[in-house]
Design an enzyme around this catalytic site. Structure first.
Site, mmCIF file in Angstrom:
data_model
loop_
_atom_site.group_PDB
_atom_site.id
_atom_site.type_symbol
_atom_site.label_atom_id
_atom_site.label_comp_id
_atom_site.label_asym_id
_atom_site.label_seq_id
_atom_site.Cartn_x
_atom_site.Cartn_y
_atom_site.Cartn_z
ATOM 1 N N GLU A 115 0.816 -1.218 0.000
ATOM 2 C CA GLU A 115 0.000 0.000 0.000
ATOM 3 C C GLU A 115 0.851 1.270 0.000
ATOM 4 O O GLU A 115 0.386 2.338 -0.410
ATOM 5 C CB GLU A 115 -0.933 0.002 1.216
ATOM 6 N N GLY A 154 -12.230 -4.188 1.757
ATOM 7 C CA GLY A 154 -13.234 -5.100 1.211
ATOM 8 C C GLY A 154 -14.543 -4.334 1.037
ATOM 9 O O GLY A 154 -14.874 -3.476 1.852
ATOM 10 N N ILE A 174 -12.524 -9.984 6.604
ATOM 11 C CA ILE A 174 -13.907 -10.410 6.343
ATOM 12 C C ILE A 174 -13.962 -11.145 4.999
ATOM 13 O O ILE A 174 -13.620 -10.583 3.960
ATOM 14 C CB ILE A 174 -14.878 -9.201 6.337
ATOM 15 N N MET A 198 -8.970 -2.919 8.409
ATOM 16 C CA MET A 198 -8.527 -3.351 9.730
ATOM 17 C C MET A 198 -7.766 -2.282 10.528
ATOM 18 O O MET A 198 -7.205 -2.594 11.573
ATOM 19 C CB MET A 198 -7.670 -4.625 9.575
ATOM 20 N N GLU A 199 -7.738 -1.033 10.047
ATOM 21 C CA GLU A 199 -6.946 -0.006 10.756
ATOM 22 C C GLU A 199 -7.634 1.356 10.882
ATOM 23 O O GLU A 199 -7.402 2.073 11.872
ATOM 24 C CB GLU A 199 -5.597 0.230 10.029
ATOM 25 N N ASP A 229 -11.407 -6.442 -2.842
ATOM 26 C CA ASP A 229 -12.189 -7.692 -2.804
ATOM 27 C C ASP A 229 -13.596 -7.358 -2.296
ATOM 28 O O ASP A 229 -13.836 -6.241 -1.847
ATOM 29 C CB ASP A 229 -11.515 -8.721 -1.881
HETATM 30 N N1 ADE Z 1 -8.785 -5.203 3.561
HETATM 31 C C1 ADE Z 1 -8.990 -5.537 2.282
HETATM 32 N N2 ADE Z 1 -9.958 -6.463 2.174
HETATM 33 C C2 ADE Z 1 -10.383 -6.721 3.435
HETATM 34 C C3 ADE Z 1 -11.347 -7.589 3.973
HETATM 35 N N3 ADE Z 1 -12.067 -8.389 3.191
HETATM 36 N N4 ADE Z 1 -11.504 -7.614 5.326
HETATM 37 C C4 ADE Z 1 -10.760 -6.813 6.105
HETATM 38 N N5 ADE Z 1 -9.826 -5.980 5.644
HETATM 39 C C5 ADE Z 1 -9.639 -5.920 4.314
#
Ligand code: ADE
Length: 237
Positions: free
Chosen positions: A11, A77, A162, A182-183, A206
């Site tokens: 990133e 995500g 996730i 996640m941050e 995703d």
């Molecule tokens: N970052 C990118 N895709 C993610 C996902 N599916 N869950 C959590 N963090 C992510």
């Protein structure tokens, strides 16, 4: 001084390549790259994955470099069905979807001690990021390249990758979030208590369901590279 926090090397890679006069400091095992981007002072860092690393890094960045604002950049995500892989999301606010004190009668996601469920981002910085995506899209259109989708909304953070439809729907339903990562919300909380303006921009890697296991490794780099292009236009502006 603008602080940029990414969770993973992939990133920051392309943003770091734009940095001039780069010097590094290592604090608690995290490298803080100081220098300029487009002639403006910046400090950029890969904090590591998850809320603890993100919070630790944000607090250190604030105390050591006193940035005027902090931007969290990376991939996410999709929770909202309208979002496609490589679309960009600029966060209006952020929640911690795994914060849960509901057995004690506290609303889901409420961060005790702040009375916040969602931490609002700095509108001015978010508007500039949004405008930078527009500029990038104009460039892309001139080159005959496809425009990137651009959305604003709530992002949900938690210490979980996730990758299941049921879980994704639960988070989207409980918080009205459009994307998950996640941050971001941990960075938001630390900035909030320190009165530092912050923004979060993520590109979709995703769709946070059963296809994420294969989509994330396939699309994370491409999605992250688009956010770096946005950051280039942001600094130019
Ligand atoms: N970052 C990118 N895709 C993610 C996902 N599916 N869950 C959590 N963090 C992510």
């Amino acid at each position: 001084m603008i602080g940029i926090i990414c969770a993973m090397d992939v990133e920051l890679e392309k943003i770091l390549a734009m940095m001039e006069k780069e010097q590094g400091d290592i604090i608690s095992g995290i490298v803080y790259h100081r220098g300029t981007i487009g002639g403006k002072e910046a400090v950029c860092v890969v904090c590591g994955v998850g809320k603890v690393f993100a919070a630790m890094c944000t607090q250190t960045m604030i105390l050591k470099y006193a940035p005027d604002c902090i931007i969290n950049v990376g991939v996410a995500g999709a929770l909202d069905k309208r979002l496609n892989i490589t679309d960009i999301v600029v966060a209006d606010d952020l929640v911690q979807h795994d914060m849960d004190v509901t057995p004690l009668g506290v609303p889901r996601g409420m961060i005790l001690g702040t009375d916040y469920i969602a931490f609002p981002t700095e509108k001015k910085v978010s508007d500039l990021l949004y405008a930078a995506v527009d500029t990038l899209n104009k460039d892309r259109a001139q080159k005959g390249e496809k425009k990137l989708g651009i959305y604003r909304g709530r992002i949900a953070s938690g210490d979980q990758f996730i990758a299941a439809k049921e879980q994704k729907e639960d988070i989207a339903g409980a918080f009205g979030a459009v994307a998950c990562e996640m941050e971001g919300a941990a960075i938001a909380q630390v900035c909030y208590v320190n009165h530092i303006p912050y923004a979060v921009m993520r590109a979709i890697s995703d769709t946070a369901d059963e296809s994420s296991e294969t989509d994330f490794p396939e699309f994370a780099k491409e999605a992250a590279d688009y956010t770096a292009e946005v950051i280039r236009h942001f600094f130019e502006a």
